[in-house]
Design a protein around this motif. Structure first.
Motif, PDB file in Angstrom:
ATOM      1  N   PRO A 173       0.821  -1.215   0.000  1.00 39.86           N
ATOM      2  CA  PRO A 173       0.000   0.000   0.000  1.00 39.86           C
ATOM      3  C   PRO A 173       0.851   1.260   0.000  1.00 39.86           C
ATOM      4  O   PRO A 173       1.991   1.256   0.487  1.00 39.86           O
ATOM      5  N   LEU A 174       0.307   2.322  -0.544  1.00 40.39           N
ATOM      6  CA  LEU A 174       0.877   3.654  -0.393  1.00 40.39           C
ATOM      7  C   LEU A 174       0.368   4.203   0.935  1.00 40.39           C
ATOM      8  O   LEU A 174      -0.841   4.281   1.159  1.00 40.39           O
ATOM      9  N   ILE A 175       1.283   4.560   1.827  1.00 38.74           N
ATOM     10  CA  ILE A 175       0.915   5.041   3.156  1.00 38.74           C
ATOM     11  C   ILE A 175       0.880   6.565   3.127  1.00 38.74           C
ATOM     12  O   ILE A 175       1.877   7.209   2.804  1.00 38.74           O
ATOM     13  N   VAL A 176      -0.265   7.147   3.468  1.00 33.99           N
ATOM     14  CA  VAL A 176      -0.433   8.595   3.446  1.00 33.99           C
ATOM     15  C   VAL A 176      -0.542   9.115   4.873  1.00 33.99           C
ATOM     16  O   VAL A 176      -1.437   8.711   5.626  1.00 33.99           O
ATOM     17  N   GLY A 177       0.396   9.999   5.253  1.00 36.17           N
ATOM     18  CA  GLY A 177       0.271  10.676   6.530  1.00 36.17           C
ATOM     19  C   GLY A 177      -0.836  11.716   6.437  1.00 36.17           C
ATOM     20  O   GLY A 177      -0.783  12.613   5.605  1.00 36.17           O
ATOM     21  N   PHE A 178      -1.839  11.581   7.281  1.00 33.52           N
ATOM     22  CA  PHE A 178      -3.053  12.388   7.116  1.00 33.52           C
ATOM     23  C   PHE A 178      -3.396  13.108   8.412  1.00 33.52           C
ATOM     24  O   PHE A 178      -3.306  12.539   9.506  1.00 33.52           O
ATOM     25  N   ASP A 179      -3.779  14.395   8.284  1.00 36.27           N
ATOM     26  CA  ASP A 179      -4.249  15.143   9.456  1.00 36.27           C
ATOM     27  C   ASP A 179      -5.402  16.081   9.122  1.00 36.27           C
ATOM     28  O   ASP A 179      -5.818  16.865   9.958  1.00 36.27           O
ATOM     29  N   GLY A 180      -5.924  15.998   7.899  1.00 38.57           N
ATOM     30  CA  GLY A 180      -7.041  16.847   7.512  1.00 38.57           C
ATOM     31  C   GLY A 180      -6.632  18.189   6.954  1.00 38.57           C
ATOM     32  O   GLY A 180      -7.483  18.941   6.466  1.00 38.57           O
ATOM     33  N   SER A 181      -5.354  18.543   6.993  1.00 41.64           N
ATOM     34  CA  SER A 181      -4.896  19.815   6.427  1.00 41.64           C
ATOM     35  C   SER A 181      -4.911  19.732   4.902  1.00 41.64           C
ATOM     36  O   SER A 181      -4.972  18.653   4.309  1.00 41.64           O
ATOM     37  N   LYS A 182      -4.831  20.887   4.254  1.00 42.25           N
ATOM     38  CA  LYS A 182      -4.819  20.905   2.793  1.00 42.25           C
ATOM     39  C   LYS A 182      -3.656  20.119   2.209  1.00 42.25           C
ATOM     40  O   LYS A 182      -3.835  19.360   1.247  1.00 42.25           O
ATOM     41  N   PRO A 239       6.066  11.188  13.477  1.00 39.01           N
ATOM     42  CA  PRO A 239       7.123  10.628  12.608  1.00 39.01           C
ATOM     43  C   PRO A 239       7.378   9.155  12.866  1.00 39.01           C
ATOM     44  O   PRO A 239       7.494   8.361  11.924  1.00 39.01           O
ATOM     45  N   THR A 240       7.437   8.753  14.143  1.00 43.33           N
ATOM     46  CA  THR A 240       7.719   7.354  14.468  1.00 43.33           C
ATOM     47  C   THR A 240       6.612   6.437  13.984  1.00 43.33           C
ATOM     48  O   THR A 240       6.871   5.371  13.397  1.00 43.33           O
ATOM     49  N   GLN A 241       5.364   6.817  14.205  1.00 39.12           N
ATOM     50  CA  GLN A 241       4.243   5.980  13.778  1.00 39.12           C
ATOM     51  C   GLN A 241       4.150   5.879  12.258  1.00 39.12           C
ATOM     52  O   GLN A 241       3.838   4.819  11.714  1.00 39.12           O
ATOM     53  N   LEU A 242       4.427   6.973  11.566  1.00 40.88           N
ATOM     54  CA  LEU A 242       4.401   6.937  10.102  1.00 40.88           C
ATOM     55  C   LEU A 242       5.498   6.031   9.566  1.00 40.88           C
ATOM     56  O   LEU A 242       5.287   5.271   8.613  1.00 40.88           O
ATOM     57  N   LEU A 243       6.677   6.103  10.165  1.00 38.83           N
ATOM     58  CA  LEU A 243       7.776   5.241   9.739  1.00 38.83           C
ATOM     59  C   LEU A 243       7.445   3.774   9.989  1.00 38.83           C
ATOM     60  O   LEU A 243       7.724   2.909   9.145  1.00 38.83           O
ATOM     61  N   HIS A 244       6.841   3.464  11.133  1.00 40.59           N
ATOM     62  CA  HIS A 244       6.438   2.087  11.415  1.00 40.59           C
ATOM     63  C   HIS A 244       5.380   1.606  10.426  1.00 40.59           C
ATOM     64  O   HIS A 244       5.403   0.460   9.985  1.00 40.59           O
ATOM     65  N   ALA A 245       4.458   2.479  10.078  1.00 39.70           N
ATOM     66  CA  ALA A 245       3.363   2.090   9.189  1.00 39.70           C
ATOM     67  C   ALA A 245       3.868   1.685   7.816  1.00 39.70           C
ATOM     68  O   ALA A 245       3.249   0.860   7.132  1.00 39.70           O
ATOM     69  N   ALA A 246       4.997   2.258   7.394  1.00 39.77           N
ATOM     70  CA  ALA A 246       5.516   1.980   6.055  1.00 39.77           C
ATOM     71  C   ALA A 246       6.814   1.187   6.087  1.00 39.77           C
ATOM     72  O   ALA A 246       7.529   1.121   5.095  1.00 39.77           O
ATOM     73  N   GLU A 247       7.119   0.530   7.221  1.00 39.48           N
ATOM     74  CA  GLU A 247       8.443  -0.062   7.375  1.00 39.48           C
ATOM     75  C   GLU A 247       8.674  -1.300   6.521  1.00 39.48           C
ATOM     76  O   GLU A 247       9.815  -1.762   6.405  1.00 39.48           O
ATOM     77  N   HIS A 248       7.663  -1.847   5.896  1.00 38.42           N
ATOM     78  CA  HIS A 248       7.847  -3.045   5.087  1.00 38.42           C
ATOM     79  C   HIS A 248       8.107  -2.729   3.618  1.00 38.42           C
ATOM     80  O   HIS A 248       7.939  -3.592   2.756  1.00 38.42           O
ATOM     81  N   LEU A 307       3.461  12.279   2.046  1.00 36.42           N
ATOM     82  CA  LEU A 307       3.177  13.289   3.072  1.00 36.42           C
ATOM     83  C   LEU A 307       2.913  14.641   2.433  1.00 36.42           C
ATOM     84  O   LEU A 307       3.475  14.958   1.378  1.00 36.42           O
ATOM     85  N   GLY A 308       2.087  15.437   3.086  1.00 38.96           N
ATOM     86  CA  GLY A 308       1.989  16.839   2.728  1.00 38.96           C
ATOM     87  C   GLY A 308       3.238  17.543   3.205  1.00 38.96           C
ATOM     88  O   GLY A 308       3.645  17.389   4.357  1.00 38.96           O
ATOM     89  N   SER A 309       3.885  18.308   2.328  1.00 44.01           N
ATOM     90  CA  SER A 309       5.183  18.864   2.681  1.00 44.01           C
ATOM     91  C   SER A 309       5.086  20.118   3.528  1.00 44.01           C
ATOM     92  O   SER A 309       6.088  20.602   4.031  1.00 44.01           O
ATOM     93  N   THR A 333      10.530  13.023   8.985  1.00 39.15           N
ATOM     94  CA  THR A 333      10.173  11.677   8.563  1.00 39.15           C
ATOM     95  C   THR A 333      10.931  11.291   7.298  1.00 39.15           C
ATOM     96  O   THR A 333      11.463  10.181   7.191  1.00 39.15           O
ATOM     97  N   ALA A 334      10.983  12.203   6.326  1.00 37.44           N
ATOM     98  CA  ALA A 334      11.708  11.930   5.086  1.00 37.44           C
ATOM     99  C   ALA A 334      13.186  11.710   5.346  1.00 37.44           C
ATOM    100  O   ALA A 334      13.840  10.904   4.670  1.00 37.44           O
ATOM    101  N   GLY A 335      13.733  12.419   6.332  1.00 34.90           N
ATOM    102  CA  GLY A 335      15.141  12.289   6.642  1.00 34.90           C
ATOM    103  C   GLY A 335      15.492  11.010   7.388  1.00 34.90           C
ATOM    104  O   GLY A 335      16.649  10.599   7.406  1.00 34.90           O
TER     105      GLY A 335
END
Length: 284
Positions: free
Chosen positions: A4-13, A89-98, A104-106, A124-126
């Protein structure tokens, strides 16, 4: 089965733009999309405040509505969501660790809980060991756009970056434009006789040959992708910002050996000042 493509989401534009970009990418690749919203966990052993319960309920409602909207506008899209407790950042990295690509919205704008501020996306990107795509929400539709541009330095260990760019170009049935920036030697800048056209041409030809040698073995696996090499004189940061204003997707590498969160000045410039999606791909 495609990851899957993992999208970090918070409702912002920007996070909505990231979800939209991922949906379009998924329709090209057949990959599913997962929206991930990270929030601070409640401390165990203490009463759960009503406000915390309300925020969780609002988060689930927001994710559900966004999923339904994406399904309605992208028929056949496989998309779901996950609510995770912990530092973003930690949770997003875990979600896509495989091995999934993280999208992410930049530039966050204080959306749901303000979880994806620009610093979070860059951190997160770093830290990621897999590709991260940073998506802006204010691209000017009037600008002409190349499909995929690869900003490439010479050196070993860049195969993952090149292959990512080739695969993206193949999915889009487009050419891949490879851009390399070089600056004249400081001795040229302070010397009494500046370099002439012959010297510049010789260096550009030499760099082009080295780039072709670097690209060709990998490009043979993607015979439908047409390669165009553009060796340009000037600051890498300035050139990549210009490319990020015209590319459909700009692909850049990041050395794993760099300090946490360090993308390098050229990549930082492209992310902060450009208007296209930027893929950051780690390499040795």
């Amino acid at each position: 089965m495609a990851l899957p493509l993992i999208v970090g989401f918070d409702g912002s534009k920007p996070s909505l733009a990231a979800a939209e970009w991922a949906a379009g990418e998924a329709m090209l690749t057949g990959s599913p999309v997962r929206l991930v919203l990270a929030h601070w966990p409640h401390r165990e052993g203490t009463p759960v405040p009503d406000a915390y319960v309300r925020l969780q309920s609002e988060a689930v409602d927001l994710l559900g509505r966004t999923v339904e909207d994406l399904r309605a506008r992208h028929l056949g899209l496989q998309v779901d969501y996950e609510l995770l407790a912990g530092e973003a950042p930690t949770q997003l990295l875990h979600a896509a660790e495989h091995g999934s690509t993280l999208v992410l919205g930049s530039r966050g704008t204080g959306g749901f809980a303000g979880l994806l501020l620009g610093s979070t996306a860059l951190e997160t990107a770093g830290r990621a060991e897999y590709p991260v795509v940073l998506v802006r929400d204010h691209a000017d539709p009037r600008l002409p756009r190349h499909d995929v541009v690869l900003g490439l330095e010479l050196g070993e260990g860049r195969a993952p970056v090149i292959e990512f760019a080739l695969a993206e170009a193949e999915r889009r049935n487009s050419a891949l434009r490879v851009v390399h920036a070089w600056l004249p030697s400081i001795w040229w800048a302070i010397g009494t006789l500046p370099p002439g056209d012959a010297e510049r041409t010789a260096i550009q030809e030499d760099v082009t040959e080295k780039l072709q040698a670097l690209l060709q073995p990998l490009a043979e696996k993607y015979p439908r992708v047409r390669l165009h090499i553009d060796v340009r004189t000037g600051s890498a940061a300035h050139i990549l910002v210009d490319e990020a204003n015209h590319a459909g997707l700009l692909v850049l590498g990041r050395r794993r050996q760099r300090a946490v969160s360090a993308l390098g000045p050229a990549a930082h410039a492209a992310v902060h000042y450009g208007h296209s999606a930027v893929a950051i791909v780690p390499h040795a």
